[in-house]
Write an enzyme that holds these catalytic residues in place. Sequence first.
Site, short mmCIF file in Angstrom:
data_model
loop_
_atom_site.label_atom_id
_atom_site.label_comp_id
_atom_site.label_asym_id
_atom_site.label_seq_id
_atom_site.Cartn_x
_atom_site.Cartn_y
_atom_site.Cartn_z
N GLU A 278 0.78 -1.22 0.00
CA GLU A 278 0.00 0.00 0.00
C GLU A 278 0.81 1.28 0.00
O GLU A 278 0.34 2.33 0.48
CB GLU A 278 -0.93 0.00 1.22
CG GLU A 278 -0.22 0.07 2.58
CD GLU A 278 0.09 -1.28 3.18
OE1 GLU A 278 0.32 -1.34 4.40
OE2 GLU A 278 0.09 -2.29 2.43
N HIS A 302 -8.23 -3.28 -1.53
CA HIS A 302 -7.56 -3.42 -0.23
C HIS A 302 -6.44 -2.39 -0.09
O HIS A 302 -6.35 -1.71 0.95
CB HIS A 302 -6.99 -4.84 -0.10
CG HIS A 302 -6.37 -5.10 1.24
ND1 HIS A 302 -7.08 -5.56 2.33
CD2 HIS A 302 -5.09 -4.94 1.67
CE1 HIS A 302 -6.27 -5.67 3.36
NE2 HIS A 302 -5.05 -5.31 2.99
N GLU A 303 -5.60 -2.27 -1.11
CA GLU A 303 -4.49 -1.32 -1.01
C GLU A 303 -5.00 0.12 -0.98
O GLU A 303 -4.43 0.97 -0.28
CB GLU A 303 -3.52 -1.52 -2.18
CG GLU A 303 -3.03 -2.95 -2.37
CD GLU A 303 -2.56 -3.63 -1.10
OE1 GLU A 303 -2.05 -2.94 -0.19
OE2 GLU A 303 -2.69 -4.86 -1.00
N HIS A 306 -6.09 1.10 2.49
CA HIS A 306 -4.95 1.47 3.35
C HIS A 306 -4.69 2.97 3.33
O HIS A 306 -4.04 3.50 4.24
CB HIS A 306 -3.70 0.74 2.90
CG HIS A 306 -3.48 -0.57 3.58
ND1 HIS A 306 -3.32 -0.69 4.94
CD2 HIS A 306 -3.36 -1.83 3.08
CE1 HIS A 306 -3.11 -1.96 5.25
NE2 HIS A 306 -3.14 -2.67 4.15
N GLU A 325 -4.35 -3.87 9.31
CA GLU A 325 -4.92 -4.84 8.38
C GLU A 325 -6.36 -5.21 8.68
O GLU A 325 -7.13 -5.49 7.77
CB GLU A 325 -4.04 -6.09 8.33
CG GLU A 325 -2.63 -5.83 7.79
CD GLU A 325 -2.63 -5.31 6.35
OE1 GLU A 325 -3.70 -5.26 5.72
OE2 GLU A 325 -1.54 -4.95 5.88
N ASP A 382 8.04 -11.46 9.92
CA ASP A 382 7.86 -12.26 8.70
C ASP A 382 7.57 -13.73 9.03
O ASP A 382 6.89 -14.42 8.27
CB ASP A 382 9.11 -12.18 7.83
CG ASP A 382 9.32 -10.79 7.24
OD1 ASP A 382 8.32 -10.06 7.10
OD2 ASP A 382 10.47 -10.44 6.93
N TYR A 390 -5.66 -9.64 9.77
CA TYR A 390 -6.62 -9.28 8.72
C TYR A 390 -8.03 -9.73 9.09
O TYR A 390 -8.96 -8.91 9.17
CB TYR A 390 -6.23 -9.94 7.40
CG TYR A 390 -4.94 -9.49 6.77
CD1 TYR A 390 -4.95 -8.67 5.65
CD2 TYR A 390 -3.71 -9.91 7.28
CE1 TYR A 390 -3.76 -8.26 5.05
CE2 TYR A 390 -2.52 -9.51 6.68
CZ TYR A 390 -2.55 -8.69 5.58
OH TYR A 390 -1.38 -8.29 4.99
#
Length: 608
Positions: A278, A302-303, A306, A325, A382, A390
Amino acid sequence: MAPLDPHSYADGESPLTTHVALTLYLDFATCSLHGSALLTLSAPHSGPLSLDTRSLTIHSAIDPTSLSPIPFSLSPPDPVLGSQLSLSLPAETPLSSILLSFSTSSSSALHFLSPSQAASPFPYAYTQCQSIHARSIFPCHDTPAARIRFSALLNIPSSLSAVMAARHHARCDPVPSEGGLSCPDSLWCAPGRIVEQFVMDQPIPPYLFAFAVGHIVYRDIGPRTRVYAGPDVVDEAAREFSGTEEMIRAGEKLFGPYDWVRFDLLVLPMSFPYGGMENPRMVFLTPTVIKGDAAGAQVVAHELAHSWTGNLITNKTNEDFWLNEGFTTYAERRIVEVVQGEERAALNMGIGWRGLNRTVERFRDNMEFTKLKPCMQGVDPDDVYSEIPYEKGFQFLWRIERQVGRPVFDEFTKKYISTFKFQSIDTETFIDFLKANVPGIENQIDLRLWVEGTGIPPDAMEPVSAVYNKIKTLASEFKNGQMPGEDEVAQWNGQEWELYLENLSSNVDPSQALALDARYRLSESRDWEVKVAFLELAISAGCKEYYAEAERSLKQVGRMKYLRPLYTALAKCSDEGKMLARRIYAEARNCYHPIAQGVVESILSKHA
């Protein structure tokens, strides 16, 4: 010194960086980066100051006013945090800025691609800094608590062009540097080089710092949107994302003004490790979202979402990642509902519900990471990246909406965004704001259970819609050998098939998988969501017939959403599958972004 963020060496008693002036030289021949960074602090400071770095060689630290050297040291690298850059600022004259020169040839954020890897006559390079990889590009306070403005000079081969999540200022010939750069002027001003200048006027968290360099062209698709891509992709991408302006307007009606001026899209090579990123003013996208039927617009939604929830209001640490998220997943589905209808939004929710249940099962041996606010001390973000922030975050907000009603929740959301815009906040701040603006909500919903509890709360809810229920029913009949009829799937696109495959029983036998593919050719689908969902199902069922297709896919794409299930399915199914997974990775590794490399190596190590 009080820690500010479990993923940063920054402390709460020293001023944070507010502006960075970057000068970066990209050397494609050696896949290295040379640069300088002029860091401006929020207040004059003397004494110790800590910055985050990873795999950076620091050549000098200078007081830019007096040009006096600043003593510094680098700690041994921590596997999660990288190395602490400790500076000793003079006690007699507090400094407001610091000039650092540095270089790296092993950045975890920066991926250099040869022409063959980029599927182009030209090389390519791009960054991916989320969650804590900006520190591998330049020394910084690499925490979302530190919002920075920046300027950047990118020195690149003149045959290429650069784009950035920032305002483009100029493209010009290089001039000799004013000192502090880690490469000599003979390199900086060499023939065949050009400088692209960019400015970011609005404060962003460091993980949103992003640029790309390659043979990049563009098409205008709206009054504030361009699609950038390689020449072979750009026209198809422009058609796929032609409805972007309609989505921006829907977002503005729901959440308030769009504050980033432009919403441009960059389609990167296939190695890009995420569906989308994003970055403000220029979203980065994988080409796998181009499906030919505008279905990829959901990733764009979605992006885009953001732009309000994540970029305007940012999680203060990665322990509060759901604030980004969860809110964005909620906002995305509201935009999809306006633009594509309630049924499409419900399918989106249904896929998310299945994903949430699968993720809770994934973490069954470490339920800490099924909390909305987990403890992340010593944990690489990560390694535990998942659908929890989300989908559990979405479920929490949807639960509040159901309790208070959509009109009330819409007003709350707009007030929340306008109150905290261009700030980084934590979960406690959100909960306090919620209780202050929705009096008594803590007596109606167990807020503590939602935030601190593990697993899925009992008042979470599976979506309900006619199409969603029909697909679930068809999937339940598959265990008896009954496949959906051609008339039943005639209007299905990728999302319906994805939901169908998600709902199939995990104990599908090989003959059933083969029969399903023989009828509907799912392993050949152009939609990567469908192809990978089917391949995962078939390989898990023991169908060695699909090993070759899995290998082709893993050598073509670098998106972690597809690497994770395919490598996991191969590594879990048999010794032959393990050996195949290791061979594929050895051959494909250099085509994957460094973040994706780490994820695959973790999977192969886990299933050794």
